[in-house]
Design an enzyme around this catalytic site. Structure first.
Site, PDB file in Angstrom:
ATOM      1  N   HIS A 478       0.758  -6.920  -4.096  1.00  0.00           N
ATOM      2  CA  HIS A 478       2.018  -6.606  -3.410  1.00  0.00           C
ATOM      3  C   HIS A 478       1.879  -5.325  -2.589  1.00  0.00           C
ATOM      4  CE1 HIS A 478       6.503  -6.361  -3.118  1.00  0.00           C
ATOM      5  NE2 HIS A 478       6.217  -5.066  -2.985  1.00  0.00           N
ATOM      6  N   GLU A 479       1.430  -4.268  -3.245  1.00  0.00           N
ATOM      7  CA  GLU A 479       1.325  -2.989  -2.535  1.00  0.00           C
ATOM      8  C   GLU A 479       0.249  -3.035  -1.460  1.00  0.00           C
ATOM      9  OE1 GLU A 479       3.595  -0.914  -2.739  1.00  0.00           O
ATOM     10  OE2 GLU A 479       4.554  -1.715  -4.540  1.00  0.00           O
ATOM     11  N   HIS A 482       1.786  -4.299   1.649  1.00  0.00           N
ATOM     12  CA  HIS A 482       2.405  -3.195   2.400  1.00  0.00           C
ATOM     13  C   HIS A 482       1.335  -2.399   3.147  1.00  0.00           C
ATOM     14  CE1 HIS A 482       6.552  -3.444   1.158  1.00  0.00           C
ATOM     15  NE2 HIS A 482       6.304  -3.256  -0.127  1.00  0.00           N
ATOM     16  N   HIS A 485       0.280  -3.992   6.260  1.00  0.00           N
ATOM     17  CA  HIS A 485       1.335  -3.846   7.265  1.00  0.00           C
ATOM     18  C   HIS A 485       1.174  -2.514   8.005  1.00  0.00           C
ATOM     19  CE1 HIS A 485       5.963  -4.440   8.036  1.00  0.00           C
ATOM     20  NE2 HIS A 485       5.240  -4.644   9.119  1.00  0.00           N
TER      21      HIS A 485
END
Length: 691
Positions: A478-479, A482, A485
């Site tokens: 998940h991180e 990010h 991104h």
């Protein structure tokens, strides 16, 4: 060498060493020279940076020439670079490796920075120049138009159109909110650092697998109890203890400490801070013409209105609660079969859910963790990014880092530097709880091809090797979503770069990336036993996949309850005599919250919402983005190849690399061809037939 004669005027004063925060950085990739930076460097660096920024803004605002995009908007974009650099270093350290000196500086500087930015965004001269550019916007290219739109809106939402009295009050509010948010976060960290459960005897350790005991022994050494096994309030410590401990009395003790962070009484109690924050947020919204803070906050999101948010949450709440109540009956039945004569409570749920998962799927955390050593999960995340986006990760040991646990990786593609990635994976008392992505430098093209420095911060338990639960591994993916991104960002203007997008869109790249972890193409290659090197058995991978929707009623209820309480606080139209805990209890009673489940984040430690306002009235964003991510991954599945190159190229171009160049709904449609419905989300969580 002899000491200099201090009476000699040539040696009466030695020149002070340059402040490393202000001096040029000659480090690899321009990383902050962490070894040279001390807490006392920050106050003078902030002073110099604030002074420089004020001068730059004054020059822009007082420019007698007619406003232009170049002199006004680009001038604003390029101003405050020193302040940004100092603040990025400072606040990253405050979150990941703080100390009393940094915390004292943070209490002082947070409200001052808030006041500084409020003064800029309510400067009538500056706003007048920006507003005047609206008439000629059609002469700008699409990205420049987006910058003008976002900048103008930021000024309006900060109060640029208010009268002098309104601007003055707005400045007071944002300054006070910054103080309160800082204190909230520091109180929470203090509560988490202060509490420990020492497992003195073998009986205290009953039921705990070796990996839990090993992590507890390491925590004991770190907390001043060498040779003792210690449970802390880090999620990576408390959740395994609640899952495996056979001591119901100790589970209750740990659970109550975990759920009561921030409401222990005394100097670290957050209840009064919350009441004041909610009142100030409402006042802020009303100054800007909104009936509630939720209406103000959501006006600049994909959701747009509180009604849309509540509609989504309640659409999911009903089937989630129905599913959770069936799960509760299953747990109660299992507990009674084991001879338990009581009623399942919050401190029992994880314990019996793990037993039921093992019975139903022949799967338990103690069996899967040996196949998920941290290094292998990192490698899996990197390889997935390589297969999707062509990235290569090379570990660098010559890069300065802020803590010995931090690892640095150069990210490249086709032989060209893309970013520097820092991974900070282990829990420690100087780090706030949770997991997050941040940046020490964001991408832009305005000042040349500036490449980002991105950091992921986790709170995993150390081990030799560190072994992750499947949920831990999902958090890492998940991180890292990010992080991608931020790293893949390819825009011109820093204000539009990376993750600077709507709150209910920013979770799409991260939650979407989680999907690849559970794929056989990934687990089959990287889930390998830490001792034998043997791959995770195919039947275990199949059982993991089959168990993906297990206990999802519970997981969805604890999350959606938190989102509904957050929304309710910020839909308030009257905050007088607010008792946060009474309000929380009233809202939970209204929605029929099962007593056996706690909110994922109870109000006194709801850092997403009250340690700053990033997710205030916005905790629903994870669910909103999950609607998007479930549908987005289906785009890959529909091709028959979860690494389909054409789909991955569109994903990179319109989502990961695009920053805030366009409205998020337009960005999603550009990738997928349409907006999604909740059907894929309900299917993903196993709730489609639960109502």
């Amino acid at each position: 060498m002899t000491n200099p004669d201090l009476s000699d005027p040539d040696h009466s004063e030695s020149a002070p060493a340059p402040n490393p925060l202000i001096a040029a950085w000659s480090t690899p990739f321009g990383v902050p020279p962490f070894a040279e930076i001390r807490p006392e460097h920050f106050p003078p660096a902030f002073e110099a940076a604030l002074e420089a920024h004020r001068a730059e803004i004054e020059s822009l605002a007082a420019d007698p020439a007619p406003p232009s995009f170049e002199t006004t908007l680009l001038g604003l974009e390029t101003s405050g670079r020193l302040l940004t650099r100092v603040a990025q270093v400072f606040f990253n350290l405050c979150g990941a490796d703080t100390n009393p000196a940094l915390q004292a500086i943070e209490r002082d500087i947070a409200p001052r920075l808030a006041a500084h930015h409020a003064a800029i965004f309510t400067d009538a001269r500056l706003f007048q120049r920006i507003d005047a550019l609206e008439a000629g916007k059609d002469r700008l290219d699409a990205e420049a138009q987006r910058l003008l739109q976002r900048t103008r809106l930021a000024f309006i939402r900060a109060g640029a159109r208010l009268d002098p009295a309104g601007k003055a009050r707005m400045a007071e509010i944002v300054e006070r909110l910054a103080t309160l948010g800082t204190q909230f976060a520091q109180n929470l960290l203090a509560d988490e650092a202060a509490w420990t459960l020492v497992l003195d005897t073998e009986d205290d350790r009953a039921g705990l697998p070796d990996f839990v005991i090993d992590a507890a022994l390491r925590a004991g050494a770190e907390r001043g109890h060498p040779g003792k096994a210690v449970i802390t309030l880090s999620r990576s410590s408390i959740e395994p203890f609640l899952t495996f401990s056979a001591r119901r009395d100790l589970r209750r003790q740990a659970y109550e400490a975990w759920t009561r962070r921030g409401e222990m009484g005394g100097a670290t109690d957050n209840r009064a801070l919350i009441a004041e924050m909610v009142a100030l947020r409402l006042e802020r919204a009303r100054l800007l013409g909104y009936p509630t803070f939720a209406a103000y906050k959501l006006d600049d999101t994909m959701a747009k209105t509180p009604e849309a948010v509540r509609g989504l949450l309640e659409e999911v709440w009903a089937p989630a609660k129905a599913r959770a109540l069936r799960e509760l009956c299953d747990l109660q039945r299992l507990a009674e079969q084991e001879g338990f004569n009581g009623t399942i409570a919050g401190w029992d749920w994880r314990h019996y859910a793990e037993k039921l998962r093992k019975a139903r799927f022949d799967l338990d955390e103690a069996a899967t963790k040996p196949y998920l050593p941290l290094d292998q999960v990192i490698a899996a995340a990197f390889d997935t990014a390589s297969r999707l986006f062509g990235l290569v990760f090379t570990e660098r040991t010559d890069v300065p880092v802020y803590h010995p646990d931090v690892r640095a990786f150069e990210v490249s593609r086709d032989g060209r530097h893309v970013a520097l990635f820092l991974g900070d994976y282990f829990a420690r008392p100087s780090k706030r709880s949770g997991a997050w992505m941040s940046s020490f430098r964001t991408q832009e093209k305005l000042a040349g091809d500036i490449r980002p420095i991105i950091v992921n911060v986790m709170n995993f338990a150390k081990g030799e090797p560190a072994l992750l639960s499947f949920d831990d591994a999902r958090t890492l993916f998940h991180e890292f979503g990010h992080a991608l991104h931020g790293m893949l960002s390819d825009v011109t203007y820093p204000s539009l770069a990376g993750t600077d997008v709507a709150t209910d869109f920013v979770e799409l790249p991260s939650q979407l990336y989680e999907h690849w972890l559970s794929r056989p193409e990934v687990l089959g290659r990287f889930a390998r036993h830490h001792a034998t090197g043997q791959p995770m058995p195919e039947e275990m991978i199949a059982r993991i996949k089959a168990a993906q929707t297990f206990n999802q009623g519970y997981a969805t209820v604890e999350y959606v309850a938190s989102a509904l309480v957050d929304l309710a606080f910020h839909e308030m139209a009257d905050t007088s005599n607010l008792d946060p805990l009474a309000f929380e209890a009233k809202e939970l009673a209204r929605i029929g919250m099962p007593a056996e489940i706690s909110m994922r984040h109870r109000t006194p430690h709801f850092a997403h919402v009250f340690a700053g306002d990033g997710y205030s009235a916005g905790y629903y964003s994870y669910l909103w983005s999950e609607v998007l991510d479930a549908d987005a991954f289906a785009a890959f599945e529909e091709t028959g190849n979860v690494f389909d190159p054409a789909t991955a190229e569109r994903l990179s171009r319109f989502i990961y690399a695009a920053g805030n160049r366009r409205d998020p709904a337009e960005a999603y449609i550009a990738f997928r061809g349409r907006l999604p419905t909740t059907a894929a989300l309900l299917k993903k969580r196993g709730l489609a037939d639960a109502a």
